[in-house]
Design an enzyme around this catalytic site. Structure first.
Site, PDB file in Angstrom:
ATOM      1  CE  LYS A  48      10.720 -20.756  12.263  1.00  0.00           C
ATOM      2  NZ  LYS A  48      10.174 -21.992  12.826  1.00  0.00           N
ATOM      3  CD  GLN A  92      11.302 -25.338  12.806  1.00  0.00           C
ATOM      4  OE1 GLN A  92      11.508 -24.241  13.310  1.00  0.00           O
ATOM      5  NE2 GLN A  92      10.468 -25.494  11.790  1.00  0.00           N
ATOM      6  CG  ASP A 115       5.995 -21.438  16.802  1.00  0.00           C
ATOM      7  OD1 ASP A 115       6.090 -20.691  15.810  1.00  0.00           O
ATOM      8  OD2 ASP A 115       6.715 -22.437  16.991  1.00  0.00           O
TER       9      ASP A 115
END
Ligand code: NAP
Length: 276
Positions: A48, A92, A115
Site C-alpha cells: 500500500k 490493518q 477500506d
C-alpha cells in the site's frame, strides 16, 4: 484461455491516479495503523505504501506494539479522525485477539474509511471494487450474467456479491453450509472464490468457458514472508486444472491482490478530493 494480469491493470489505474493527484490542490494522505509484528500484514502495508508513492500520495504508517490497549488505539484513531491533513485511515487486519476488530474499525470516520468497512462508509470495500474493475478492464460483460460467489465473508465475498448484483449480474452465493456447491458453481458465467482454502475450486465445479476470479489467499509456508523467495501465497482455485477449461482466470499472486491496492488508492484520491 487468458490469464488476467492484475498487476498490469493495477499499474494502469495507478498511472491514471498519478495524473489526477497532480491536479489536486492537496496531497492525498493515508494513515495505516499496524498493530504487532504480523509478517503478512507488514507485507500488505508495504504494498500500500509503494502504491501511494507511485501516485504521489503520502502514506504514514503508525506501528503499535501488539499489547496496545483498546483505549490507546482508539485515542490514536480519534486523533487521526480530527487531523484535517489525513484523508484516509486503514486499520490493518488482523488485530491481536484482545482487540475487537469490528468495534475498533467502526471508530474510523465514514468519510475517511477508504477500506469501506464502517457502516455508513462513503466507500465501497476495496476488494469488491478491485474484482469488478478487473472484470471490466478485461472486457468481461457483467450485466445479465450468472455470477456465483463462493464465500460470504464481510471483507471479500459478501461485498463482491453485492457489487456484482449492482452491476446487473444474477448472483448466487455459496458458503460452508451449502449442499452440493458444484451444482451451483457450474452455472456460473463468472465464478468468484473468496474463501481461503487451497484447491477448493476444482475443474468439475466450473462451467467450460467461465471467467474465474480467485480472491482467496493462503500462505503456503507457515512462516510467510514476502521478502523470502521461498515463501508463497496460493489461491482457492486449482489453477492447473481450472485454467484448462476457463476462458479467463486470475492467478494468485498477481490477480485480485494488486487490484485491491489499486481500489484503495482510488478511494483515497476520492476522499482527498471530497475533503478539500
Ligand atoms: P472470512 O470472513 O473468513 O470468510 C470466509 C468465507 O468462506 C465464509 O463465508 C465461509 O462460509 C466460507 N467457506 C469456508 N469454507 C468453505 C467451503 N468449504 N466452501 C464454501 N465456502 C466456504 O474470510 P474473508 O476475510 O472474506 O477472506 C476470504 C479470503 O479472501 C481469504 O483467503 C483472504 O485472505 C482473502 N482476501 C484476499 C484479498 C485480496 O486482496 N486478494 C482481500 C481480502 C481477502 P461461512 O460464512 O458459512 O462460514
Amino acid at each position: 484461455m487468458e490469464i488476467i494480469d492484475g498487476r498490469k491493470i493495477r499499474d494502469q489505474i495507478l498511472e491514471n491516479l498519478k495524473d489526477e493527484v497532480r491536479n489536486l490542490k492537496t496531497t492525498p494522505t493515508l494513515a495505516i495503523i499496524l498493530v504487532g509484528g504480523n509478517k503478512a500484514s507488514a507485507a500488505y502495508v508495504r504494498q500500500k505504501s509503494l502504491a501511494g508513492e507511485k501516485i504521489g500520495a503520502k502514506v504514514i504508517v503508525k506501528n503499535l506494539n501488539s499489547d496496545v490497549s483498546k483505549d490507546e488505539l482508539e485515542n490514536l484513531i480519534n486523533q487521526l479522525n480530527r487531523d484535517t491533513s489525513i484523508h484516509g485511515i486503514i486499520i490493518q487486519l488482523p488485530l491481536p485477539e484482545h482487540l475487537n476488530e469490528e468495534e475498533i474499525s467502526d471508530k474510523v470516520l465514514p468519510e475517511k474509511d477508504v477500506d469501506g468497512f464502517v457502516p455508513g462508509s462513503k466507500f465501497r470495500p476495496a476488494t469488491a471494487m478491485g474484482v469488478v474493475e478487473l472484470l471490466k478492464r478485461s472486457g468481461v460483460e457483467i450485466k445479465g450474467k450468472n455470477a456465483v460467489v463462493v464465500g460470504r465473508g464481510k471483507v471479500a465475498g459478501r461485498p463482491t456479491a453485492e457489487l456484482l448484483r449492482e452491476e446487473g449480474a444474477r448472483v448466487e452465493v455459496v458458503h460452508s453450509k451449502t449442499e452440493n456447491p458444484a451444482e451451483i458453481t457450474k452455472k456460473a458465467d463468472i465464478l468468484v472464490s473468496a474463501v481461503g482454502k487451497p484447491n477448493l475450486i476444482t475443474a468439475d465445479m466450473v462451467k467450460p468457458g467461465a471467467v474465474v476470479v480467485d480472491v482467496g489467499t493462503t500462505p503456503v509456508y507457515p512462516q510467510f514472508e514476502e521478502q523470502n523467495p521461498k515463501s508463497k501465497i496460493t489461491g482457492d482455485v486449482d489453477f492447473d486444472e481450472v485454467s484448462n477449461i476457463a476462458s479467463k482466470i486470475t492467478p494468485v499472486p498477481g490477480g485480485v491482490g494488486p487490484m485491491t491496492v489499486a481500489a484503495l488508492m482510488q478511494n483515497l484520491v476520492t476522499a482527498a478530493r471530497a475533503q478539500n
